[in-house]
Scaffold this active site. Structure first.
Site, PDB file in Angstrom:
ATOM      1  N   SER A 153       0.853  -1.192   0.000  1.00 36.73           N
ATOM      2  CA  SER A 153       0.000   0.000   0.000  1.00 36.73           C
ATOM      3  C   SER A 153       0.886   1.238   0.000  1.00 36.73           C
ATOM      4  CB  SER A 153      -0.887   0.012   1.248  1.00 36.73           C
ATOM      5  OG  SER A 153      -1.538   1.263   1.426  1.00 36.73           O
ATOM      6  N   TYR A 166      -2.962  -0.447  10.459  1.00 39.31           N
ATOM      7  CA  TYR A 166      -2.967  -0.819   9.037  1.00 39.31           C
ATOM      8  C   TYR A 166      -1.634  -0.448   8.400  1.00 39.31           C
ATOM      9  CZ  TYR A 166      -4.324  -0.853   4.090  1.00 39.31           C
ATOM     10  OH  TYR A 166      -4.382  -1.093   2.732  1.00 39.31           O
TER      11      TYR A 166
END
Length: 262
Positions: A153, A166
């Site tokens: 990501s 996250y």
């Protein structure tokens, strides 16, 4: 000569004769990548935990003329993953390409972040990459070939309020990708990662629907917009095919430039 060059340029991105397992692929980025790999000739094995949803997604790909099936097992469970991968290898054939896409998100201020959600994020976003990567690599290593693509990501590099856990998991995916390369490149495997920026997916739907956030994102991203999931396909095909034969341990950011500009 021009004909030979044209053939070579096509064959670099030709996945005909390969089989790809994509985790978390009943919707969103996983399904888009599965269809993209299928368009370039790969046989697809979709993975998820919901039998009906995963099966329906495979049927939808098959209805478009692609060779697609499903394998339902929990990628956060090491034993279930090893058994699921062994079943694919035994009954469908060798896994040539693995896309570790399964993931989840949960937003809360760090001081109030629930411990059980921290554990769930770790299991879903990073333990699954280890479990599936290890199970598949054990079959790839004797064959001396294989492609593993981990979905990282932009948060592997950056952080925002309310998503610190996250961010931690996606940073771990980036470094696990490097570690897999360090251990497995000598066996002929290429292990790389794709780091998406902000894409319109079910995972991000709450942000997509927030006009204030979307306006902020358009200003913050040099490209000035959300990404569309189909824009990740080119990176996946490149990393899955012959064109990336000497690319290893790399994280490819597909983010509209958000990680490069203040």
């Amino acid at each position: 000569m021009l004909v030979e060059e044209a053939f070579l340029s096509q064959s670099l991105f030709d996945l005909t004769g390969t089989r790809a397992l994509i985790t978390g692929s009943s919707q969103g980025i996983g399904l888009a990548l599965a269809e993209g790999l299928a368009r370039h000739g790969a046989e697809i094995v979709l993975n998820g935990r919901n039998v009906a949803k995963t099966g329906d997604a495979a049927d939808a790909l098959a209805a478009k003329g692609y060779k697609a099936g499903s394998a339902v097992f929990d990628v956060t469970d090491a034993a279930a993953t090893a058994a699921g991968v062994a079943d694919i290898e035994a009954h469908l054939g060798p896994i040539d390409i693995l896309v570790n896409n399964a993931g989840m998100q949960f937003r809360a201020s760090l001081e109030d972040f629930p411990a059980e959600k921290w554990d769930e994020l770790l299991h879903t976003n990073i333990s699954s990459v280890f479990h599936v990567g290890q199970a598949v690599a054990r079959h790839m290593i004797p064959r001396r070939r294989g492609k593993i693509i981990n979905i990282a990501s932009v948060q592997s590099e950056l952080a925002r309020p309310s998503i610190a856990p996250y961010t931690a998991t996606k940073g771990a995916v980036r470094n696990l990708t490097r570690g897999m390369c360090a251990d497995w490149a000598k066996y002929g495997l290429q292990i790389n990662a794709i780091a998406p920026g902000y894409f319109k997916t079910p995972l991000n739907q709450a942000l997509v629907d927030d006009p204030e956030f979307s306006a902020w994102l358009a200003k913050r991203t040099p490209a000035g917009r959300w990404g569309n999931v189909d824009e990740l396909v080119g990176a996946a095909v490149f990393l899955a095919g012959p064109a990336s034969s000497f690319v290893n341990g790399h994280t490819l950011y597909v983010d509209g430039g958000i990680s490069t500009a203040l």
